[in-house]
Design an enzyme around this catalytic site. Structure first.
Site, PDB file in Angstrom:
ATOM      1  N   LYS A 175      69.111  76.939  46.863  1.00  0.00           N
ATOM      2  CA  LYS A 175      68.269  76.002  47.612  1.00  0.00           C
ATOM      3  C   LYS A 175      68.731  74.565  47.398  1.00  0.00           C
ATOM      4  O   LYS A 175      68.740  73.754  48.339  1.00  0.00           O
ATOM      5  CB  LYS A 175      66.813  76.163  47.180  1.00  0.00           C
ATOM      6  CG  LYS A 175      65.852  75.154  47.788  1.00  0.00           C
ATOM      7  CD  LYS A 175      65.777  75.254  49.306  1.00  0.00           C
ATOM      8  CE  LYS A 175      64.688  74.324  49.832  1.00  0.00           C
ATOM      9  NZ  LYS A 175      64.627  74.306  51.299  1.00  0.00           N
ATOM     10  N   LEU A 176      69.144  74.233  46.198  1.00  0.00           N
ATOM     11  CA  LEU A 176      69.647  72.873  45.949  1.00  0.00           C
ATOM     12  C   LEU A 176      70.934  72.613  46.718  1.00  0.00           C
ATOM     13  O   LEU A 176      71.144  71.510  47.241  1.00  0.00           O
ATOM     14  CB  LEU A 176      69.859  72.643  44.455  1.00  0.00           C
ATOM     15  CG  LEU A 176      68.590  72.541  43.602  1.00  0.00           C
ATOM     16  CD1 LEU A 176      68.954  72.217  42.159  1.00  0.00           C
ATOM     17  CD2 LEU A 176      67.619  71.509  44.151  1.00  0.00           C
TER      18      LEU A 176
END
Length: 303
Positions: A175-176
């Site tokens: 997600k980052l």
């Protein structure tokens, strides 16, 4: 865990409300908690959910607790606090963290929960509040494969696509990376439309040229819907969240001993907007602030 687990949900904001609603509509007994979004709590109660007094209370009643909060700081508070999940956790409890979080924090929380016989799944989200309400989000899941099969029916209530990324923490890392790309797009597009305006190319022309090309994408479309059409709700993701995510990205890069020039550069734009008191602006509004740094009123230019 029974065939039909009792589900708790903490964090009923722009994304959380839709996710919780779809889990409840999937037929799960549900307990909810959010001290800051009363309207969302009432909305869930209206379709059969019950309100929990605390995360500790919820942990004593639920088989699975899903969290959807703004940052690792908030997640740590509801997990570790005096009235937190760990304080009430029973063996077999599963915590699904759908927040965008610091993977280092995720690893520590997973270890602490395991001491109580509980397990952590990280399942951060892709897409927008619109897809949250529709139940068609993307889920990036970090846990072992057997545990994924346990929680898959719950995640399927709100996700159209489920990708098993790897062991616990992997979902938050993925997600980052996704948000690193997205927030860097925001910085890049802001510079491009401001530079274009300064040399005589209107934002509308940039949209007409880039949008249909191989460089167009969904992020560009919603970003330019604000820049050109001034639609404030085109992309409802705050500067504060963008800045936080880029801080997590640069921390992850530092821990991996990776040079991160692009992430660091993008982070400074969002940090600047936070510093001047506009953290609640949405990401496409970064273009206005980059314009102001260059003596340009982008709203007037777009008109």
């Amino acid at each position: 865990m029974s065939d039909r687990p009792v589900v708790g949900f903490i964090g009923l904001g722009l994304m959380g409300h839709g996710i919780a609603k779809n889990i409840r509509k999937g037929g799960y007994e549900m307990w909810v908690r959010d001290p800051f979004n009363r309207a969302s709590v009432e909305s869930l109660i209206s379709i059969g959910a019950q309100e929990s007094a605390s995360p500790k209370d919820m942990a004593g009643k639920c088989d699975v607790i899903q969290i959807c909060l703004p940052s690792s700081h908030h997640v740590e508070s509801v997990v570790r606090g005096e009235d937190g999940i760990i304080a009430g956790a029973r063996s077999g409890l599963v915590v699904i963290d759908a927040s965008t979080a610091d993977p280092g924090s995720t690893a520590k929380l997973a270890a602490e929960l395991s001491e109580k016989g509980a397990r952590l799944v990280d399942a951060p989200l892709g897409r927008t509040p619109k897809e949250a309400e529709a139940g068609t989000l993307d889920a990036m899941v970090g846990c072992d494969e057997n545990l994924l099969e346990v929680v898959r029916p719950i995640i399927e209530c709100w996700a159209g696509t489920i990708t098993h990324v790897g062991p616990v923490g992997s979902g938050h890392k993925m997600k980052l990376l996704m948000n690193f790309i997205g927030m860097s797009y925001g910085a890049l597009f802001s510079e491009a439309v401001v530079l274009g305006a300064k040399v005589g190319i209107a934002p509308k022309v940039i949209r007409n040229v880039i949008g249909p090309s191989r460089m167009g994408n969904g992020f560009f479309d919603t970003f330019m819907r604000y820049v050109v059409d001034r639609d404030r709700d085109a992309h409802k993701f705050t500067i504060a969240n963008a800045a936080k995510d880029l801080r997590y990205v640069t921390t992850m890069a530092a821990e991996a001993e990776v040079v991160s020039i692009m992430a660091s550069a993008a982070r400074h734009y969002y940090a600047h907007v936070e510093a001047i008191g506009h953290a609640s602006d949405f990401v496409p509004m970064l273009s206005d602030h980059v314009g102001a740094l260059n003596g340009l009123n982008l709203a007037e230019t777009a008109r």
